[in-house]
Design an enzyme around this catalytic site. Structure first.
Site, short mmCIF file in Angstrom:
data_model
loop_
_atom_site.label_atom_id
_atom_site.label_comp_id
_atom_site.label_asym_id
_atom_site.label_seq_id
_atom_site.Cartn_x
_atom_site.Cartn_y
_atom_site.Cartn_z
N ASN A 85 -2.24 -9.09 19.60
CA ASN A 85 -1.84 -9.65 18.31
C ASN A 85 -1.59 -8.54 17.32
OD1 ASN A 85 -3.69 -9.78 15.72
ND2 ASN A 85 -5.06 -9.61 17.49
N LEU A 89 -3.26 -9.34 9.14
CA LEU A 89 -4.23 -9.79 8.13
C LEU A 89 -3.65 -10.63 6.98
CD1 LEU A 89 -6.38 -6.49 7.99
CD2 LEU A 89 -6.87 -8.58 9.27
N CYS A 146 -9.00 -2.53 11.95
CA CYS A 146 -7.85 -3.35 12.34
C CYS A 146 -6.71 -2.45 12.83
CB CYS A 146 -7.36 -4.21 11.18
SG CYS A 146 -5.98 -5.25 11.72
N ASN A 208 -13.58 -4.47 17.56
CA ASN A 208 -12.30 -5.05 17.16
C ASN A 208 -11.37 -4.99 18.38
OD1 ASN A 208 -10.14 -5.99 15.54
ND2 ASN A 208 -11.13 -5.05 13.77
#
Ligand SMILES: Cc1cc2nc3c(=O)[nH]c(=O)nc-3n(C[C@H](O)[C@H](O)[C@H](O)COP(=O)(O)O)c2cc1C
Length: 319
Positions: A85, A89, A146, A208
């Protein structure tokens, strides 16, 4: 005549239920299972499918000070054993979260962990300032990892100096538990775990999604508009288990373990490696009842093995 208290116990009495409660600093969870940020919306999206009050905590999608639209599409791609993905955010910002989601979340008797992120360091402080007055916000998970945003995200999570500065900044803004979320793509996760502890974090979460990509061999273009993304799901579980094990040796902070949890056995493996709690992520997309199934399965395992408490299995790896 016998008094009720002198009667022998019923012949087929059930074994006592094990204590499933887990503590993440001052955050008390009724069981050790939460959901991973970004895979469960903000709660309402799953409320018709899952009894939210049965979760150990709800961890919501990442929030930064301002509204954010995220990356262009396609932003997800299925891979063997997982998914990529690069959502980027998207979210309503702190004000939007308070207006749109806090009134909903308030109705439930479940702790809410708000995942926060920033485009720059100061955003991390700003978002906490905006959210901290809300009683519904029980703790902050600090996204320092992220892989899908240009600024912030993993830029902070892969450098111990910036990592420490963000944690210190957030620590100075709140008394609530803070949980830095560590990046998996670092040579020594123990250094980050220890830095989190030294900077006053209450716990850490691992891991993550892992920076990754896929290419379409007909168009010769990357499958994601962002070109690269983060890999999650069963494919990353063994990586996450090792990272949790490594981190547990470097810190006494509680760890929330995640990465490819689909079955109770996966969650138990994380706990044996050293995780105090776990989060169910990508599995929510295919089976929203996964977290509930994992909770029931952990409880059954404890009964089967004769444990009285979930704490009995944390960090029990023989290695
Ligand atoms: C679609 C998607 C969105 C995500 N969004 C966030 C996010 O907003 N903040 C964050 O810290 N992690 C985010 N993550 C990472 C997950 O919380 C989790 O750390 C990762 O997916 C590994 O767990 P899993 O394999 O069980 O999914 C996201 C993951 C996915 C798949």
């Amino acid at each position: 005549m016998e008094t009720p208290s002198s009667l022998p116990p019923a012949p087929c009495s059930q074994p006592p239920k094990p204590n499933m409660a887990a503590s993440i600093g001052s955050l008390k969870m009724r069981n050790p299972v939460t959901v991973a940020s970004g895979t469960f919306g903000y709660g309402p999206e799953y409320a018709d499918l899952v009894d939210l009050n049965r979760l150990g905590a709800i961890t919501v999608k990442g929030i930064c000070p301002d509204e954010n639209i995220g990356n262009p599409t396609p932003r997800t791609f299925e891979t063997r054993g997982g998914m990529l993905n690069a959502i980027g955010l998207p979210g309503p910002g702190a004000k939007g979260f308070i207006e749109k989601y806090v009134p909903f979340l308030k109705q439930y008797d479940v702790p809410v962990i708000v995942n926060i992120w920033g485009k720059g360091m100061e955003d991390y402080g700003k978002v906490v300032e905006m959210l901290d007055g809300e009683e519904t916000v029980s703790a902050y998970e600090i996204n320092l990892s992220c892989p899908n945003v240009k600024e912030g995200g993993s830029a902070f999570g892969t450098d111990t100096d910036s990592f420490s500065r963000v944690i210190e900044l957030v620590r100075g803004k709140t008394q609530k538990p803070i949980i830095p979320k560590l990046a998996p793509n670092v040579p020594d996760i123990g250094k980050f775990a220890k830095a989190a502890e030294d900077c006053g974090a209450d716990a850490i979460s691992i891991m993550n999604s892992y920076p990754a990509m896929a290419i379409n061999i007909d168009t010769l273009e990357p499958e994601l508009a962002n070109r690269t993304g983060g890999l999650s799901g069963p494919a990353i579980k063994p990586i996450a288990i090792k990272l949790v094990w490594d981190a547990a040796k470097a810190t006494t902070l509680p760890i929330i373990g995640m990465g490819g949890i689909y079955e109770p056995e996966d969650a138990i493996e994380f706990m044996v490696a050293g995780a105090t709690a776990v989060a169910v992520g990508t599995a929510n997309f295919t089976d929203p009842s996964t977290a509930q199934r994992v909770i029931a399965g952990i409880e059954n395992y404890l009964v089967e093995k004769g444990h009285s408490s979930i704490a009995d299995i944390v960090g029990t790896i023989k290695a």
